[in-house]
Write a protein that holds these residues in place. Structure first.
Motif, mmCIF file in Angstrom:
data_model
loop_
_atom_site.group_PDB
_atom_site.id
_atom_site.type_symbol
_atom_site.label_atom_id
_atom_site.label_comp_id
_atom_site.label_asym_id
_atom_site.label_seq_id
_atom_site.Cartn_x
_atom_site.Cartn_y
_atom_site.Cartn_z
ATOM 1 N N LEU A 13 48.462 22.099 40.178
ATOM 2 C CA LEU A 13 49.126 20.859 40.597
ATOM 3 C C LEU A 13 49.088 20.677 42.110
ATOM 4 O O LEU A 13 49.179 19.555 42.601
ATOM 5 N N PHE A 14 48.942 21.783 42.856
ATOM 6 C CA PHE A 14 48.823 21.685 44.307
ATOM 7 C C PHE A 14 47.593 20.885 44.707
ATOM 8 O O PHE A 14 47.558 20.276 45.777
ATOM 9 N N LEU A 15 46.567 20.889 43.847
ATOM 10 C CA LEU A 15 45.339 20.168 44.157
ATOM 11 C C LEU A 15 45.548 18.658 44.155
ATOM 12 O O LEU A 15 44.714 17.919 44.693
ATOM 13 N N TRP A 180 44.487 23.193 52.739
ATOM 14 C CA TRP A 180 45.463 24.286 52.679
ATOM 15 C C TRP A 180 46.293 24.221 51.399
ATOM 16 O O TRP A 180 46.658 25.265 50.833
ATOM 17 N N LEU A 181 46.579 23.013 50.934
ATOM 18 C CA LEU A 181 47.279 22.882 49.652
ATOM 19 C C LEU A 181 46.400 23.400 48.507
ATOM 20 O O LEU A 181 46.877 24.088 47.604
ATOM 21 N N MET A 182 45.114 23.065 48.555
ATOM 22 C CA MET A 182 44.190 23.558 47.543
ATOM 23 C C MET A 182 44.111 25.085 47.574
ATOM 24 O O MET A 182 44.131 25.742 46.526
ATOM 25 N N PHE A 183 44.044 25.643 48.775
ATOM 26 C CA PHE A 183 43.979 27.093 48.925
ATOM 27 C C PHE A 183 45.237 27.746 48.360
ATOM 28 O O PHE A 183 45.158 28.754 47.640
ATOM 29 N N THR A 189 47.026 30.661 41.271
ATOM 30 C CA THR A 189 46.333 30.940 40.007
ATOM 31 C C THR A 189 45.743 32.348 40.009
ATOM 32 O O THR A 189 45.692 33.004 38.963
ATOM 33 N N LEU A 190 45.308 32.811 41.179
ATOM 34 C CA LEU A 190 44.810 34.185 41.262
ATOM 35 C C LEU A 190 45.945 35.177 41.030
ATOM 36 O O LEU A 190 45.777 36.192 40.339
ATOM 37 N N LEU A 191 47.111 34.873 41.600
ATOM 38 C CA LEU A 191 48.285 35.701 41.361
ATOM 39 C C LEU A 191 48.672 35.671 39.882
ATOM 40 O O LEU A 191 49.068 36.706 39.318
ATOM 41 N N ALA A 192 48.543 34.519 39.257
ATOM 42 C CA ALA A 192 48.838 34.398 37.827
ATOM 43 C C ALA A 192 47.922 35.308 37.014
ATOM 44 O O ALA A 192 48.369 35.984 36.073
ATOM 45 N N ALA A 193 46.630 35.325 37.368
ATOM 46 C CA ALA A 193 45.685 36.192 36.666
ATOM 47 C C ALA A 193 46.041 37.662 36.858
ATOM 48 O O ALA A 193 45.985 38.460 35.912
ATOM 49 N N PHE A 194 46.443 38.030 38.077
ATOM 50 C CA PHE A 194 46.827 39.416 38.352
ATOM 51 C C PHE A 194 48.063 39.816 37.548
ATOM 52 O O PHE A 194 48.104 40.898 36.938
ATOM 53 N N LEU A 195 49.080 38.938 37.533
ATOM 54 C CA LEU A 195 50.300 39.248 36.778
ATOM 55 C C LEU A 195 50.013 39.318 35.279
ATOM 56 O O LEU A 195 50.594 40.151 34.574
ATOM 57 N N GLY A 196 49.123 38.442 34.808
ATOM 58 C CA GLY A 196 48.746 38.484 33.393
ATOM 59 C C GLY A 196 48.049 39.786 33.047
ATOM 60 O O GLY A 196 48.315 40.388 31.996
ATOM 61 N N TRP A 197 47.143 40.212 33.932
ATOM 62 C CA TRP A 197 46.450 41.486 33.717
ATOM 63 C C TRP A 197 47.435 42.642 33.750
ATOM 64 O O TRP A 197 47.364 43.560 32.908
ATOM 65 N N LYS A 198 48.346 42.619 34.703
ATOM 66 C CA LYS A 198 49.344 43.692 34.829
ATOM 67 C C LYS A 198 50.243 43.733 33.603
ATOM 68 O O LYS A 198 50.581 44.822 33.099
ATOM 69 N N ASN A 199 50.620 42.573 33.099
ATOM 70 C CA ASN A 199 51.481 42.507 31.918
ATOM 71 C C ASN A 199 50.765 43.073 30.695
ATOM 72 O O ASN A 199 51.347 43.835 29.919
#
Length: 207
Positions: A13-15, A180-183, A189-199
């Motif tokens: 949504l930041f995009l 910067w908003l896109m970044f 989303t990268l953090l989401a992938a990391f947390l999903g992997w960790k979970n």
């Protein structure tokens, strides 16, 4: 997985900020211009930082044979980019919702991030190609025909990123607020992938 999915819903949504804020900014400063001339690059067109900046930049470029800055309908990118961003925002948030409902794994989060990264690199490449054409495809009948010390025609490609000195102008090209908003959204989303992997790793170790 719930926290990861929420981040995956919010990140894309930041995009949406790209529809409001400029993606890139190019500024031209010189002694004869106490207020630098500026150009904001949006996903759907170009705008001057100040009211007459585009007109003044085109006027200066005319003397050295550079093309006029393109209107929104003169570059296919300005029609395609808003569509691509809309699709990626919708797709990313949908992936997040399905992840929240345990219908998709974290790998889809990573897939979205990688796809958006590839699109970003392609966009930068396309932007740089336009800058090259803009700064080197000069009118042979220009009023001023300047050459380098070796006698070759001088080119005026603005930098993709950073600062260069062109004649008596300081030209600076940097990401703007939309970038910067896109970044920030992509990092979520990268953090989401990391947390999903960790979970998933935690669940497997418990079972």
């Amino acid at each position: 997985m719930k926290k990861a999915s929420i981040l995956m819903i919010v990140g894309p949504l930041f995009l949406l900020g790209l529809y409001i804020f400029p993606l890139w900014n190019i500024m031209l400063g010189a002694p004869q211009y106490p207020d630098p001339l500026g150009m904001d690059i949006y996903i759907n067109g170009l705008k001057g930082v100040n009211e007459f900046d585009i007109q003044n930049i085109d006027g200066l470029n005319h003397y050295i044979g550079m093309q006029t800055l393109p209107k929104a309908d003169e570059m296919w990118e300005f029609g395609a980019f808003p569509i691509v961003i809309g699709v990626m925002v919708t797709l990313g948030s949908l992936i997040g919702i399905l992840g929240y409902l345990n219908k998709l794994s974290y790998k889809w989060f990573l897939g979205w991030f990688l796809t958006m990264s590839v699109l970003g690199v392609l966009g930068m490449y396309d932007f740089n190609e336009w800058l090259i054409d803009y700064g080197t495809n000069l009118d042979p009948n220009a009023i001023m025909k300047l050459t380098n010390t070796d006698g070759s025609p001088m080119t005026y490609k603005p930098p993709l990123l950073g600062h260069v000195k062109m004649l008596n102008f300081d030209v600076t090209s940097l990401p703007a607020s939309g970038a910067w908003l896109m970044f920030a959204g992509m990092m979520l989303t990268l953090l989401a992938a990391f947390l999903g992997w960790k979970n998933q790793k935690t669940v497997k170790s418990i079972s």
